[in-house]
Design a protein around this motif. Sequence first.
Motif, mmCIF file in Angstrom:
data_model
loop_
_atom_site.group_PDB
_atom_site.id
_atom_site.type_symbol
_atom_site.label_atom_id
_atom_site.label_comp_id
_atom_site.label_asym_id
_atom_site.label_seq_id
_atom_site.Cartn_x
_atom_site.Cartn_y
_atom_site.Cartn_z
ATOM 1 N N ILE A 102 0.843 -1.206 0.000
ATOM 2 C CA ILE A 102 0.000 0.000 0.000
ATOM 3 C C ILE A 102 0.873 1.249 0.000
ATOM 4 C CG2 ILE A 102 -1.607 1.336 1.427
ATOM 5 C CD1 ILE A 102 -2.968 -1.330 2.089
ATOM 6 N N GLY A 103 1.987 1.234 0.735
ATOM 7 C CA GLY A 103 2.915 2.359 0.710
ATOM 8 C C GLY A 103 3.520 2.575 -0.665
ATOM 9 N N ILE A 104 3.842 1.485 -1.365
ATOM 10 C CA ILE A 104 4.386 1.581 -2.725
ATOM 11 C C ILE A 104 3.348 2.181 -3.669
ATOM 12 C CG2 ILE A 104 5.108 0.216 -4.719
ATOM 13 C CD1 ILE A 104 6.373 -1.753 -2.723
ATOM 14 N N ILE A 143 7.650 1.558 5.824
ATOM 15 C CA ILE A 143 8.258 0.799 6.923
ATOM 16 C C ILE A 143 8.591 1.711 8.097
ATOM 17 C CG2 ILE A 143 10.306 -0.515 7.599
ATOM 18 C CD1 ILE A 143 10.262 -1.750 4.796
ATOM 19 N N PHE A 144 9.138 2.882 7.800
ATOM 20 C CA PHE A 144 9.498 3.815 8.868
ATOM 21 C C PHE A 144 8.272 4.239 9.669
ATOM 22 C CE2 PHE A 144 10.153 8.206 10.330
ATOM 23 C CZ PHE A 144 11.199 7.984 11.201
ATOM 24 N N PHE A 145 7.186 4.576 8.983
ATOM 25 C CA PHE A 145 5.996 5.022 9.702
ATOM 26 C C PHE A 145 5.357 3.905 10.502
ATOM 27 C CE2 PHE A 145 6.179 9.173 8.526
ATOM 28 C CZ PHE A 145 5.000 9.877 8.707
ATOM 29 N N CYS A 205 -3.327 0.499 7.269
ATOM 30 C CA CYS A 205 -3.257 0.798 5.833
ATOM 31 C C CYS A 205 -3.182 2.295 5.571
ATOM 32 C CB CYS A 205 -4.458 0.193 5.116
ATOM 33 S SG CYS A 205 -4.444 -1.602 5.066
ATOM 34 N N ILE A 206 -3.944 3.081 6.310
ATOM 35 C CA ILE A 206 -3.918 4.535 6.131
ATOM 36 C C ILE A 206 -2.555 5.097 6.519
ATOM 37 C CG2 ILE A 206 -4.882 6.708 7.012
ATOM 38 C CD1 ILE A 206 -7.584 5.211 7.202
ATOM 39 N N ILE A 207 -2.008 4.650 7.636
ATOM 40 C CA ILE A 207 -0.693 5.121 8.072
ATOM 41 C C ILE A 207 0.384 4.683 7.093
ATOM 42 C CG2 ILE A 207 1.043 4.918 9.899
ATOM 43 C CD1 ILE A 207 -1.287 6.739 10.594
ATOM 44 N N GLY A 233 2.754 7.149 5.071
ATOM 45 C CA GLY A 233 4.194 6.951 5.161
ATOM 46 C C GLY A 233 4.855 6.902 3.797
ATOM 47 N N GLY A 234 4.211 6.232 2.848
ATOM 48 C CA GLY A 234 4.740 6.186 1.490
ATOM 49 C C GLY A 234 4.783 7.556 0.843
ATOM 50 N N ILE A 235 3.729 8.332 1.030
ATOM 51 C CA ILE A 235 3.665 9.679 0.453
ATOM 52 C C ILE A 235 4.678 10.596 1.125
ATOM 53 C CG2 ILE A 235 2.210 11.724 0.239
ATOM 54 C CD1 ILE A 235 -0.170 9.760 -0.090
ATOM 55 N N LEU A 236 4.732 10.571 2.442
ATOM 56 C CA LEU A 236 5.675 11.441 3.147
ATOM 57 C C LEU A 236 7.122 11.015 2.917
ATOM 58 C CD1 LEU A 236 3.755 12.115 6.467
ATOM 59 C CD2 LEU A 236 4.099 13.649 4.532
ATOM 60 N N GLY A 237 7.351 9.729 2.717
ATOM 61 C CA GLY A 237 8.697 9.273 2.364
ATOM 62 C C GLY A 237 9.136 9.827 1.025
#
Length: 99
Positions: A13-15, A44-46, A75-77, A81-85
């Motif tokens: 989901i982050g990808i 992963i970080f988030f 899933c939301i976090i 995390g993907g967007i903020l990364g």
Amino acid sequence: MTGTLISLISIFIGIIAANVYGAFRHKYTFGFTGNTLAGVFGSIFFIKTFGRIGFDPWSIMADETFHSTLFIVNCIISALGGILGLILAKTLYKKLNAS
């Protein structure tokens, strides 16, 4: 579901979130491969950082039951995390190449 499968879904989901955000905001894109890497590491970080609050994969599967609310929060976090990364990686890239 197992904790490992939930972790893989969260990373996926982050990808997806990083690649979709990069497609809509061309200012924050590194191409498919770069966005994928930023999405993986941001997700992963988030999850590692904020998962201690109680929505990590093992809390979702606590007591051999599946807690769907915690999974949705996970899933939301992961997407955030993907967007903020991706945003953090692009900001860092711009600052390092400013000279």
